[in-house]
Design a protein around this motif. Structure first.
Motif: not given
Length: 183
Positions: A139-148
């Protein structure tokens, strides 16, 4: 040569125990059955492993490494960042439809071991935290790692619901929710 034989015997024990633990459960698998089906003598088993829990720990380590590698390989099949996350669910869709799939071995074990089996629980948590980290890295490349954590919960929930219903729809539903979350 002696070490190779020792490692071969040790692996035969782990392979046999792994099959039995997965298919019939840890509690329902006895040392005598592991000995009989692995073809080793009792003294050899106890030379390789002091306890049944030691065998279980090796099973968890090996199974965890294999699971982590399979999930990473599945993610690589995604064509883009979102596709990599969803490819993990595609892998799960295929997995739950296999004839010899009896549920997630880690979730199966956590439900049958005593709450004071601390080192077993920690090993299972280590593997599950690895899945969480995988989702965070995807998710990090999308800037959405907080959704992990949310994606991880969908993944685990799909495994449990599949075990309850013995159908693929829970994994399909989890994949659809994951796709909506990361869009």
């Amino acid at each position: 040569m002696r070490n190779e034989r020792k490692n071969g015997v040790r692996q035969a024990i782990v392979d046999t125990a792994s099959r039995l633990f997965y298919k019939q459960g840890y509690v329902n698998t006895g040392i005598n059955q592991i000995i009989a089906e692995s073809g080793v003598v009792k003294s050899t088993l106890y030379t390789a492993f002091r306890t049944k829990e030691d065998i279980l720990m090796e099973y968890l380590v090996q199974s965890g490494a294999a699971t982590d590698a399979a999930l990473k390989l599945a993610a690589e099949k995604g064509k883009d960042d979102k596709g990599k996350v969803l490819a993990v669910f595609d892998y799960l869709i295929d997995l739950v439809q296999e004839k010899e799939f009896y549920g997630c071995n880690f979730l199966n074990l956590i439900s049958e071991i005593p709450t004071d089996a601390e080192r077993v629980i920690k090993q299972i948590q280590k593997q599950k935290n690895g899945v969480r980290k995988l989702f965070a890295s995807l998710l990090e490349p999308m800037g959405k790692e907080e959704l992990a954590d949310e994606i991880y919960i969908l993944f685990e929930g799909a495994l449990i619901a599949n075990k309850v219903h013995n159908k693929v729809w829970p994994v399909d539903a989890a994949k659809k929710i994951a796709a909506k979350l990361i869009s």
